[in-house]
Design an enzyme around this catalytic site. Structure first.
Site, PDB file in Angstrom:
ATOM      1  N   HIS A  25      71.752  70.293   0.478  1.00  0.00           N
ATOM      2  CA  HIS A  25      71.360  69.688  -0.804  1.00  0.00           C
ATOM      3  C   HIS A  25      71.270  70.719  -1.936  1.00  0.00           C
ATOM      4  CE1 HIS A  25      69.440  65.823   1.124  1.00  0.00           C
ATOM      5  NE2 HIS A  25      70.753  65.857   1.224  1.00  0.00           N
ATOM      6  N   ASN A  65      57.557  65.425  13.902  1.00  0.00           N
ATOM      7  CA  ASN A  65      57.052  64.771  12.694  1.00  0.00           C
ATOM      8  C   ASN A  65      55.702  64.147  13.040  1.00  0.00           C
ATOM      9  OD1 ASN A  65      56.707  63.036  10.387  1.00  0.00           O
ATOM     10  ND2 ASN A  65      58.927  63.040  10.100  1.00  0.00           N
ATOM     11  N   PRO A  66      54.685  64.335  12.204  1.00  0.00           N
ATOM     12  CA  PRO A  66      53.387  63.702  12.520  1.00  0.00           C
ATOM     13  C   PRO A  66      53.446  62.178  12.396  1.00  0.00           C
ATOM     14  CG  PRO A  66      53.275  64.862  10.407  1.00  0.00           C
ATOM     15  CD  PRO A  66      54.619  65.171  11.001  1.00  0.00           C
ATOM     16  N   THR A 116      61.717  65.468   8.645  1.00  0.00           N
ATOM     17  CA  THR A 116      62.511  64.606   7.763  1.00  0.00           C
ATOM     18  C   THR A 116      62.171  63.141   8.049  1.00  0.00           C
ATOM     19  OG1 THR A 116      64.720  63.887   7.072  1.00  0.00           O
ATOM     20  CG2 THR A 116      64.537  64.741   9.311  1.00  0.00           C
ATOM     21  N   SER A 117      62.110  62.370   6.961  1.00  0.00           N
ATOM     22  CA  SER A 117      61.814  60.940   7.115  1.00  0.00           C
ATOM     23  C   SER A 117      62.991  60.217   7.762  1.00  0.00           C
ATOM     24  CB  SER A 117      61.531  60.329   5.748  1.00  0.00           C
ATOM     25  OG  SER A 117      62.657  60.526   4.902  1.00  0.00           O
ATOM     26  N   CYS A 121      77.256  75.629 -13.941  1.00  0.00           N
ATOM     27  CA  CYS A 121      77.805  75.352 -15.266  1.00  0.00           C
ATOM     28  C   CYS A 121      78.310  73.907 -15.318  1.00  0.00           C
ATOM     29  CB  CYS A 121      78.950  76.332 -15.552  1.00  0.00           C
ATOM     30  SG  CYS A 121      79.792  75.953 -17.095  1.00  0.00           S
TER      31      CYS A 121
HETATM   32  P1  OAD Z   1      60.828  63.247   2.885  1.00  0.00           P
HETATM   33  O1  OAD Z   1      59.915  63.693   1.792  1.00  0.00           O
HETATM   34  O2  OAD Z   1      61.544  61.966   2.762  1.00  0.00           O
HETATM   35  O3  OAD Z   1      60.000  63.146   4.237  1.00  0.00           O
HETATM   36  C1  OAD Z   1      59.194  64.186   4.687  1.00  0.00           C
HETATM   37  C2  OAD Z   1      58.882  63.931   6.141  1.00  0.00           C
HETATM   38  O4  OAD Z   1      58.141  65.045   6.611  1.00  0.00           O
HETATM   39  C3  OAD Z   1      58.037  62.690   6.390  1.00  0.00           C
HETATM   40  O5  OAD Z   1      58.608  61.926   7.441  1.00  0.00           O
HETATM   41  C4  OAD Z   1      56.674  63.257   6.824  1.00  0.00           C
HETATM   42  O6  OAD Z   1      56.026  62.438   7.783  1.00  0.00           O
HETATM   43  C5  OAD Z   1      57.084  64.578   7.427  1.00  0.00           C
HETATM   44  N1  OAD Z   1      56.061  65.628   7.394  1.00  0.00           N
HETATM   45  C6  OAD Z   1      55.072  65.805   6.483  1.00  0.00           C
HETATM   46  N2  OAD Z   1      54.336  66.892   6.796  1.00  0.00           N
HETATM   47  C7  OAD Z   1      54.886  67.409   7.920  1.00  0.00           C
HETATM   48  C8  OAD Z   1      54.582  68.553   8.722  1.00  0.00           C
HETATM   49  N3  OAD Z   1      53.583  69.376   8.428  1.00  0.00           N
HETATM   50  N4  OAD Z   1      55.354  68.783   9.802  1.00  0.00           N
HETATM   51  C9  OAD Z   1      56.397  67.962  10.116  1.00  0.00           C
HETATM   52  N5  OAD Z   1      56.722  66.883   9.386  1.00  0.00           N
HETATM   53  C10 OAD Z   1      55.980  66.602   8.298  1.00  0.00           C
HETATM   54  O7  OAD Z   1      61.840  64.444   3.147  1.00  0.00           O
HETATM   55  P2  OAD Z   1      63.354  64.405   3.672  1.00  0.00           P
HETATM   56  O8  OAD Z   1      63.555  63.425   4.758  1.00  0.00           O
HETATM   57  O9  OAD Z   1      63.705  65.817   3.897  1.00  0.00           O
HETATM   58  O10 OAD Z   1      67.476  64.563  -1.418  1.00  0.00           O
HETATM   59  O11 OAD Z   1      64.137  63.867   2.427  1.00  0.00           O
HETATM   60  C11 OAD Z   1      64.105  64.675   1.284  1.00  0.00           C
HETATM   61  C12 OAD Z   1      65.289  64.401   0.459  1.00  0.00           C
HETATM   62  O12 OAD Z   1      64.987  63.289  -0.332  1.00  0.00           O
HETATM   63  C13 OAD Z   1      65.525  65.539  -0.473  1.00  0.00           C
HETATM   64  O13 OAD Z   1      66.382  66.518   0.074  1.00  0.00           O
HETATM   65  C14 OAD Z   1      66.084  64.871  -1.656  1.00  0.00           C
HETATM   66  C15 OAD Z   1      65.277  63.582  -1.677  1.00  0.00           C
HETATM   67  O14 OAD Z   1      65.918  62.500  -2.122  1.00  0.00           O
HETATM   68  C16 OAD Z   1      68.324  64.745  -2.422  1.00  0.00           C
HETATM   69  O15 OAD Z   1      67.980  65.239  -3.465  1.00  0.00           O
HETATM   70  C17 OAD Z   1      69.740  64.334  -2.145  1.00  0.00           C
END
Ligand code: OAD
Length: 237
Positions: free
Chosen positions: A117, A211-212, A186-187, A125
């Site tokens: 990402h 993931n918690p 990751t969610s 630019c």
């Molecule tokens: P999310 O913010 O969607 O999800 C975060 C996940 O991390 C959730 O499932 C939480 O339960 C989990 N979580 C929180 N604390 C945690 C911990 N201490 N240990 C383990 N897990 C934990 O993040 P992503 O799935 O990464 O994309 O999605 C993020 C993406 O959404 C970004 O990269 C961005 C955004 O849209 C783009 O910009 C294309």
């Protein structure tokens, strides 16, 4: 599998794909996208992280990225980043694909990171697409490209944009080839992680999710806990 079984299983694999999301950095104090980081100045991230939002108000979007850069600049890699980096350093055949733009894997000493990402610390630019590293926290004047003077944008993949081709291919190849995939924080609601896991699963990779909360990742084994607690146990170097 329980954690000990999974650790032994991973120890026997030659090709492992690790996919990290915002949750691995949350113990470093960086808000997740579907947690505290979901809104800024009363706007939803899905309204901010778009080419249209930048076109309409580049100052607003750069201010949002300044706010995020400041948080990350104050943060340190946590136990999960460090355990993962130490484990990867001692092996071959590990590919790390991250959705995170914070750079904490590198700061933990991770040998090679595929930034699917983009990076918070790179500008692109808007005319010629040239990218450069820039560690500035604030831009009193909007940043302009040294190549042609055009406005720069964050070198980040926004909603509706394509993933960078080279990194996407690297991630796809690793998913096709993996004996195991470990997803951390990751969610699974963003296509990137979910589709790599689906490809791996079709090719019979064993999927482990840390993931918690219960994520949308189609895992064979789930380790419900904080990455900072689970990863040092799962990936003992
Ligand atoms: P999310 O913010 O969607 O999800 C975060 C996940 O991390 C959730 O499932 C939480 O339960 C989990 N979580 C929180 N604390 C945690 C911990 N201490 N240990 C383990 N897990 C934990 O993040 P992503 O799935 O990464 O994309 O999605 C993020 C993406 O959404 C970004 O990269 C961005 C955004 O849209 C783009 O910009 C294309």
């Amino acid at each position: 599998m329980n954690i000990s079984q999974a650790r032994r299983f991973l120890g026997m694999c030659d090709r492992i794909l690790v996919i990290t999301g915002a949750g691995i950095s949350s113990e470093s104090g960086i808000p997740t996208f579907r947690g505290a980081g979901e809104r800024w100045r009363d706007r939803h991230v899905s309204e901010l992280a778009t080419p249209a939002a930048f076109e309409e108000d580049p100052r607003l979007i750069w201010d949002w990225y300044s706010y995020r850069r400041e948080i990350v600049a104050r943060s340190e890699p946590n136990a999960a980043h460090i355990a993962l980096a130490n484990w990867a350093k001692g092996r071959t055949g590990v590919t790390l694909v991250t959705q995170n733009v914070d750079g904490l894997h590198e700061r933990a000493g991770h040998p090679e990171v595929a930034h699917i990402h983009g990076s918070l610390w790179h500008n692109r630019c808007t005319e010629c697409d040239k990218e450069r590293e820039d560690l500035a926290l604030l831009y009193p004047e909007l940043p302009r490209s040294p190549c042609c003077g055009a406005l720069e944008r964050p070198a980040i993949v926004w909603f509706g944009e394509r993933l960078p081709a080279k990194t996407r291919e690297q991630a796809l190849a690793a998913a096709m080839d993996a004996e195991a995939i470990v997803t951390i924080g990751t969610s699974g609601k963003v296509a990137t992680a979910a589709s790599l896991v689906r490809i791996g699963k079709l090719r019979h990779a064993e999927i482990f999710d840390v993931n918690p909360e219960h994520s949308c990742i189609e895992a064979n084994s789930r380790f419900a806990g904080l990455a900072g607690e689970i990863i040092p146990q799962l990936l003992a170097a």
